[in-house]
Scaffold this active site. Structure first.
Site, PDB file in Angstrom:
ATOM      1  N   SER A   1       0.262   0.798  -0.685  1.00 22.18           N
ATOM      2  CA  SER A   1       1.634   1.322  -0.681  1.00 22.18           C
ATOM      3  C   SER A   1       2.108   1.644   0.720  1.00 22.18           C
ATOM      4  O   SER A   1       3.320   1.768   0.966  1.00 22.18           O
ATOM      5  CB  SER A   1       1.701   2.588  -1.547  1.00 22.18           C
ATOM      6  OG  SER A   1       0.838   3.581  -1.048  1.00 22.18           O
ATOM      7  N   LYS A   2       1.188   1.800   1.667  1.00 17.39           N
ATOM      8  CA  LYS A   2       1.559   2.198   3.023  1.00 17.39           C
ATOM      9  C   LYS A   2       2.310   1.104   3.785  1.00 17.39           C
ATOM     10  O   LYS A   2       2.934   1.390   4.809  1.00 17.39           O
ATOM     11  CB  LYS A   2       0.314   2.621   3.796  1.00 17.39           C
ATOM     12  CG  LYS A   2      -0.385   3.841   3.211  1.00 17.39           C
ATOM     13  CD  LYS A   2       0.502   5.071   3.189  1.00 17.39           C
ATOM     14  CE  LYS A   2      -0.268   6.315   2.763  1.00 17.39           C
ATOM     15  NZ  LYS A   2       0.557   7.533   2.794  1.00 17.39           N
TER      16      LYS A   2
END
Length: 346
Positions: free
Chosen positions: A47-48
């Protein structure tokens, strides 16, 4: 970009629009429908990617980040990989201060992506000069032409998920989501997604997952920082020994704490039931879901989304290593060691 032929100018155009996948076997005994937002489908496998791309491009638009600059960040591994990936495409140097708690797999991946890595002791206070927070700040102060992302205290961390993760989940569930479950480290993922979903339906319940040894849950309940809550734990990517301003505590309804051991076994269980090879923090998120189910949180009308933040390949030397699990004392009468499934032909 030729979208019809699925051709892209760079990997950065693949960030976001990750799938929502129904969980079938692992939640079969629980009332309701359960879906995983599988962030490993991002090109950097977590998700980063969303915050790395959003924050860097925002810094470019604002003139903060210029050609030839160096990007500096603190990371447990995933944000660093994403920043290194974006830096390669955009032509920036990348320096990362990493917690020693990060798996060797993550640290090796950062090196493979061309980043200069400083590995800092995990179990020191945030203001200790050896902490990865302090090391990153010092490097930024010493280095002309550097930009410190500072994800723990950067409002853009929240904005990235308000603009992408939240709208995606709303559309994928056709607005029928009743619960969001997500781990909270910097707090950007859960806070940004929560803000968007609450703007659509204030009754959606937002539940954060915290670790034993972290101050986050107690701060949410009391708004007091209690250093007595802090002790070493093994899960990467959730919990904190400080209070990140990138966490919007008002957008979160409650927190649930999970243990290192149960989270590790649940990560393994996800792979062996759903065929989803996801990381330690994903195991923590689903372990929290299990505990909520035991407490009667869900019913037949529940439509629950749990965010799986990253890929299992980042944890081959940890939760997916029988030796590591054994060394931690995670195999016991309740969780027997995995049956040997490799046979060598001589």
């Amino acid at each position: 970009m030729n979208e019809q032929k699925n051709v892209y100018d760079s990997v950065l155009q693949l960030v976001g629009n990750t799938p929502l996948i129904k969980l079938n076997k692992i939640t079969a005994h629980i009332d309701g429908d359960f879906y995983a937002k599988v962030e490993a489908f991002n090109p950097g496998h977590s998700s980063k990617d969303r915050i790395a791309l959003h924050i860097i491009e925002e810094a470019e638009r604002n003139g903060v980040l210029k050609p030839g600059d160096t990007i500096i960040e603190t990371t447990s591994g995933n944000t660093g990989f994403s920043i290194a990936m974006v830096s390669i495409i955009k032509g920036y140097e990348c320096i990362l201060a990493v917690s020693s708690k990060s798996s060797p797999d993550k640290i090796d991946a950062l090196k493979a992506m061309g980043a200069k890595v400083y590995v800092c002791p995990a179990h020191v206070s945030a203001d200790d000069p050896r902490s990865y927070y302090s090391v990153a700040r010092r490097l930024h102060e010493e280095m002309k032409g550097s930009v410190y992302i500072n994800q723990y205290f950067n409002e853009s961390n929240i904005d990235a998920h308000f603009n992408s993760t939240g709208p995606e989940i709303w559309e994928q569930t056709e607005g029928k989501i009743t619960h969001l479950i997500a781990c909270s480290g910097t707090g950007g993922t859960i806070s940004g997604t929560a803000r968007f979903l609450k703007s659509k339906n204030k009754d959606i319940k937002i539940i954060g997952i915290d670790a034993y040894g972290s101050v986050i849950q107690k701060y949410h309940e009391t708004r007091e920082f209690d250093s007595g809550e802090i002790y070493p734990y093994r899960i990467e990517g959730l919990g904190k020994n400080l209070i990140p301003t990138a966490t919007d505590f008002d957008a979160i309804d409650k927190f649930v704490k999970v243990t290192d051991e149960e989270s590790a076994h649940t990560a393994r269980e996800i792979a062996q039931t759903e065929g989803l090879f996801v990381g330690y923090t994903s195991g923590a998120a689903l372990q929290g879901l299990k505990q909520l189910a035991e407490d009667g949180e869900f019913d037949k009308n529940s439509r629950v989304v749990v965010i799986f933040p990253d890929h299992g390949s980042r944890y081959m030397s940890k939760v997916f290593s029988d030796k590591w699990m054994s060394d931690q004392g995670f195999f016991d009468s309740q969780h027997e060691e995995a049956v040997q499934s490799i046979e060598y032909i001589k």
